[in-house]
Design an enzyme around this catalytic site. Structure first.
Site, PDB file in Angstrom:
ATOM      1  CG  ASP A 200      35.461  45.586  39.749  1.00 58.01           C
ATOM      2  OD1 ASP A 200      36.247  45.966  38.868  1.00 58.01           O
ATOM      3  OD2 ASP A 200      35.813  44.900  40.732  1.00 58.01           O
ATOM      4  CD  GLU A 240      36.879  44.300  35.203  1.00 56.55           C
ATOM      5  OE1 GLU A 240      38.112  44.336  35.046  1.00 56.55           O
ATOM      6  OE2 GLU A 240      36.331  44.383  36.330  1.00 56.55           O
TER       7      GLU A 240
END
Length: 538
Positions: A200, A240
């Site tokens: 993330d 990401e």
């Protein structure tokens, strides 16, 4: 080739808490997910990306982590997670864990310790200041939600940084002891047999190390890659990293860092092309994408679990997409995106839904589906921000949608029960019985892609037609491949293909109608029509 499994995989992203509730408490759990592994195998999924399932106050869909080394008790136990991983692998489905290293919950013991005592060993795990105005500008993930990424804590007597919500204080990943702790957390999950991580906010991790003056700001991501591949040779890092294209090679790092990067420039340009009914935005962005190293890949998606982020479009382009797919301010989020699922954006138009997913599955890269995409789930705009697209999976028309027996008791308030996308109209049970349903179309398209390794392994060839509404491309590998044509217009198009002289043939690949024999000098596509064709040796 086995180590490059992800080149021809289909990744399915799900949140355990919204997938299946096995015990009637209104919260999805690992036992429920275990019971649906055969369905995911039937669909053709090769890889599960599990959104955070750690203990959490659940103020941000689990991304506000309060403990990294176990499972939230509402979802199950660590033993159940390990069983899930084993049973998924037995079906050829690898499992990726969502690793949230940018921030914690403000209820994490580290943050509580840091606030309680300036001399705490955890104080420097976070980022503090006495005067935010004296600090360099920091990116703010939610610019319309919060005026500043700094919040004052009375107990701590200082401001702490949070690029996301104020209840998610940022971690200081430049701190050596914390970096060691984060690597140990990664080892903990790798020891449970997973196939890697979805990382993330990976770009924020790099930015923090750059701002700290670290001469090697990518070292944490590179360490994670090494830890994962030392554990199993086929492990991957799905990152990401929403960065400018010039920075992309640094994240791939020749195959030594991020195995897959989520493609944040493709999805918004797919919708721009559809809004304009022109192929040019797609051609432009695909020309501009850096070529991944042989061991790396783009992870393509048309919609993820957040908003459809249009920030990489110009103001004029973004307004065009808003006007086509989200005219109401209620449909938008953070001034930059659309908080609707694809069917609702496309007003339930099956032709355009198929067109979008035909593009996803035919372009080079690893396709990523979100749970419920395969049945055309909708959204609930009465829920705040990103929660609109995070409603429970709709398994059946029964009360509770087959998700939970607790629905009638009000324990699943986010279930879509009414309207065009309510569970009585949109659910898996009904669609599995209908050969013409969306889920059976998605399954057939996944099967077709699996027969075409050249999509994942080959090179992209863009070629022209004499119709600006038709996007044409090919994927070529070892002398064979596919050519795909997509009509982005609401009217039929007859066109001539240019610059691609291979003999094309129809081998029962995805097609919106039976066209018969192909004449390359006079190709016809229906409104929003598409066609995949083979070339080269079979």
């Amino acid at each position: 080739m086995e180590d490059l499994w992800y080149k021809n995989a289909v990744i399915y992203c799900l949140a355990v808490e919204t997938f299946v509730d096995s015990d009637g408490d209104g919260f999805g759990d690992f036992e429920g997910l275990l019971g649906q592994l055969d369905y995911l195998s039937w669909l053709g999924v090769d890889c599960l990306w599990l959104e955070p399932f750690f203990p959490s106050p659940w103020n941000d869909h689990g991304y506000d982590v309060a403990d990294y080394r176990t499972v939230d008790p509402r979802l199950g136990t660590l033993e159940q997670f390990e069983r899930l991983n084993r049973e998924a692998e037995a079906r050829g489905i690898r499992v990726l864990v969502d690793l949230v290293l940018n921030h914690t919950s403000d209820e994490h013991p580290w943050f509580k310790s840091a606030c309680a005592d300036r001399s705490s060993e955890h104080r420097d795990y976070y980022m503090w200041t006495d005067d935010p105005a004296s600090e360099p500008p920091q990116p703010n993930a939610f610019p319309t939600r919060q005026a500043s990424p700094w919040t004052y804590d009375e107990q701590a007597g200082q401001y702490y940084l949070h690029r996301f919500y104020s209840h998610e204080p940022d971690l200081n990943v430049a701190h050596p002891e914390l970096a060691d702790e984060l690597r140990d957390i990664a080892r903990f999950w790798l020891e449970r047999g997973i196939a890697g991580f979805r990382v993330d906010a990976a770009h924020f991790l790099v930015q923090k190390l750059e701002q700290s003056g670290d001469p090697d700001p990518h070292r944490l991501l590179r360490d994670l890659h090494r830890l994962a591949t030392d554990r199993r040779a086929d492990a991957v890092l799905l990152a990401e990293a929403d960065v400018d294209l010039g920075q992309v090679p640094d994240f791939f790092a020749g195959g030594q860092e991020c195995t897959l990067l989520l493609n944040f420039v493709l999805d918004c340009n797919i919708f721009l092309a559809l809004a304009r009914q022109e192929a040019e935005p797609l051609r432009r962005v695909l020309h501009s994408l850096p070529e991944p190293p042989e061991a790396c890949q783009w992870a393509n998606f048309v919609r993820n679990q957040d908003e459809l982020n249009l920030a990489r479009l110009s103001d004029e382009e973004r307004d065009h997409v808003f006007d086509a797919f989200a005219r109401s301010p209620k449909e938008r989020a953070f001034g930059r995106g659309i908080r609707r699922r694809v069917p609702a954006m496309l007003r339930g138009d099956r032709r355009r839904i198929e067109l979008i997913y035909s593009l996803l599955f035919s372009l080079p890269g690893t396709p990523v589906l979100g749970y419920g995409d395969e049945i055309g789930m909708g959204d609930d705009l009465d829920l705040p921000e990103r929660m609109s697209v995070r409603t429970p999976m709709q398994w059946s028309a029964d009360p509770g949608a087959g998700f939970s027996s607790a629905a009638n008791d009000g324990l699943t308030p986010y279930l879509i029960s009414t309207g065009d996308y309510g569970h009585e109209r949109v659910n898996l049970d009904d669609q599995r019985r209908d050969p013409q349903s969306l889920v059976n179309w998605v399954r057939a398209t996944i099967q077709a892609r699996r027969r075409l390794p050249e999509i994942g392994l080959g090179r992209l060839v863009l070629f022209e037609t004499d119709s600006p509404s038709v996007f044409a491309h090919a994927c070529e590998w070892q002398g064979r491949g596919i050519a795909a044509f997509h009509n982005l217009a609401s009217e039929p198009r007859t066109f001539r293909a240019r610059g691609f002289d291979r003999e094309l043939r129809d081998d029962s690949l995805p097609c919106d109608s039976d066209y018969g024999e192909l004449d390359p000098s006079n190709v016809e596509l229906a409104p929003y029509g598409y066609r995949w064709l083979r070339f080269g040796d079979s």
